[in-house]
Design a protein around this motif. Sequence first.
Motif, PDB file in Angstrom:
ATOM      1  N   GLY A 172       0.831  -1.211   0.000  1.00  0.00           N
ATOM      2  CA  GLY A 172       0.000   0.000   0.000  1.00  0.00           C
ATOM      3  C   GLY A 172       0.856   1.248   0.000  1.00  0.00           C
ATOM      4  O   GLY A 172       2.089   1.198   0.166  1.00  0.00           O
ATOM      5  N   ILE A 173       0.185   2.401  -0.119  1.00  0.00           N
ATOM      6  CA  ILE A 173       0.880   3.680  -0.193  1.00  0.00           C
ATOM      7  C   ILE A 173       1.588   3.979   1.130  1.00  0.00           C
ATOM      8  O   ILE A 173       2.659   4.589   1.153  1.00  0.00           O
ATOM      9  N   LYS A 174       1.034   3.458   2.251  1.00  0.00           N
ATOM     10  CA  LYS A 174       1.660   3.713   3.561  1.00  0.00           C
ATOM     11  C   LYS A 174       2.993   2.968   3.660  1.00  0.00           C
ATOM     12  O   LYS A 174       3.960   3.469   4.253  1.00  0.00           O
ATOM     13  N   ASP A 175       3.063   1.774   3.050  1.00  0.00           N
ATOM     14  CA  ASP A 175       4.321   1.018   3.063  1.00  0.00           C
ATOM     15  C   ASP A 175       5.417   1.795   2.339  1.00  0.00           C
ATOM     16  O   ASP A 175       6.558   1.867   2.775  1.00  0.00           O
ATOM     17  N   ALA A 225       5.492   5.090   1.878  1.00  0.00           N
ATOM     18  CA  ALA A 225       5.838   6.310   2.654  1.00  0.00           C
ATOM     19  C   ALA A 225       6.809   5.952   3.785  1.00  0.00           C
ATOM     20  O   ALA A 225       7.817   6.624   4.005  1.00  0.00           O
ATOM     21  N   ARG A 226       6.517   4.837   4.452  1.00  0.00           N
ATOM     22  CA  ARG A 226       7.366   4.433   5.592  1.00  0.00           C
ATOM     23  C   ARG A 226       8.781   4.125   5.110  1.00  0.00           C
ATOM     24  O   ARG A 226       9.773   4.603   5.655  1.00  0.00           O
ATOM     25  N   SER A 256       5.863  11.527   3.922  1.00  0.00           N
ATOM     26  CA  SER A 256       4.433  11.383   4.264  1.00  0.00           C
ATOM     27  C   SER A 256       3.689  10.694   3.119  1.00  0.00           C
ATOM     28  O   SER A 256       4.177  10.640   1.970  1.00  0.00           O
ATOM     29  N   VAL A 257       2.492  10.216   3.424  1.00  0.00           N
ATOM     30  CA  VAL A 257       1.630   9.612   2.386  1.00  0.00           C
ATOM     31  C   VAL A 257       1.319  10.653   1.311  1.00  0.00           C
ATOM     32  O   VAL A 257       1.302  10.359   0.127  1.00  0.00           O
ATOM     33  N   SER A 259       1.784  10.494  -2.734  1.00  0.00           N
ATOM     34  CA  SER A 259       0.688  10.787  -3.670  1.00  0.00           C
ATOM     35  C   SER A 259       1.114  11.861  -4.671  1.00  0.00           C
ATOM     36  O   SER A 259       0.856  11.765  -5.868  1.00  0.00           O
ATOM     37  N   TYR A 310       4.981  -1.544  -5.775  1.00  0.00           N
ATOM     38  CA  TYR A 310       3.706  -0.885  -5.464  1.00  0.00           C
ATOM     39  C   TYR A 310       2.957  -0.544  -6.750  1.00  0.00           C
ATOM     40  O   TYR A 310       3.554  -0.055  -7.701  1.00  0.00           O
ATOM     41  N   ARG A 320      -0.128   1.695  -7.932  1.00  0.00           N
ATOM     42  CA  ARG A 320      -1.134   2.653  -7.421  1.00  0.00           C
ATOM     43  C   ARG A 320      -2.502   2.203  -7.928  1.00  0.00           C
ATOM     44  O   ARG A 320      -2.640   1.706  -9.029  1.00  0.00           O
TER      45      ARG A 320
END
Length: 338
Positions: free
Chosen positions: A3-6, A8-9, A14-15, A19, A45, A47
């Motif tokens: 996911g997008i959070k993975d 970002a981390r 930041s998410v 984006s 990833y 999107r």
Amino acid sequence: MVGIKDVARQAKVSVGTVSNVINRPEMVAEKTRERVLAVIDRLGYVRSESARQLRAGRSRIIALLVLDMANPFFAEVASGAERAARATGLGVMLCNSAQSPTEEADYLSLFAEHRVRGVLIMPADPTGRSLENFRRHGIPLVYVDREVPRAEACSVSVDDVTGGTLAVRHLLECGHHGITYISGPMHLAQCQDRRTGALNALAEAGLPGSALRHIEVERLDVPAGRDAGARLLALSPRPTAVFCANDLLALGVLQTLYGAGVRIPEDVALVGYDDIEFAAAAAVPLTSVRQPAFRMGRAAADLLIEETGGGAEEHEHQRIVLQPELVVRESSRVSHRG
Ligand code: RIB
């Protein structure tokens, strides 16, 4: 699924920054953008442009990827697929690989991004590499105009070996022995199978495979047919009959030979493949091996809809092979007693 959070981390941003890298890259510093893109690539990833569709249920779009959108044969296949999809409230997104493995790979990435419901594909990449990569997304595939083992996926094709036999058997029955096969790129199974069928017809008549001359061209379109026609004119002895891997090639050959004063079929008999609408409308109506293109597209879409809909649990992959039919017209009608 990553996911997008993975992302970002891993990229320590930041998410919102991730984006922006995807949607508004000009707003992100180059070094940050490159770091985020490297993480996206490393994690694989994808999107999801249609996250809403995922939350709300499945996409209602089926993707159809054809080899040449300008070829009326594929328009007929697409019509069959579209009618089957519409009958169940779905839509068909028609895309064109232009016989290019690179463009095929790009479209498969696009289909994954949009999480389409499923993909109907006529492969362009002989290695199958991009399709293997695509499978990791878990989006069902149905092969069209290509036969694959049932264990792998559903497929709907036409028996092109029989099609090649019908074409050359007809020319042999008209008395031709100097036959030339004009094929597209021989990495396409369609072109290989039609040649195999042509050789089978020669064997049936007790003739050696060497009796079939072969001209291979890179594109299966009218310009390539015109070029092949010029090469035919240079052959000595000139063939008295020509079998083309599809009608567009045959129409190009017809145009070149006709322009050079060669009489069709008196001097050279001509047979195409597909029986597109223009075959019958040609200056000399074209003999062709008819493919049930509409039925092929409809059957492939029906299989994909079953595999991705309510019947998914009971679905078992099927391999449907339809039969071609010879349609004899003026371009080969005369008997040759050379
Ligand atoms: O795509 C090339 C050809 O293969 C088409 O014209 C059709 O015959 C397909 O089977």
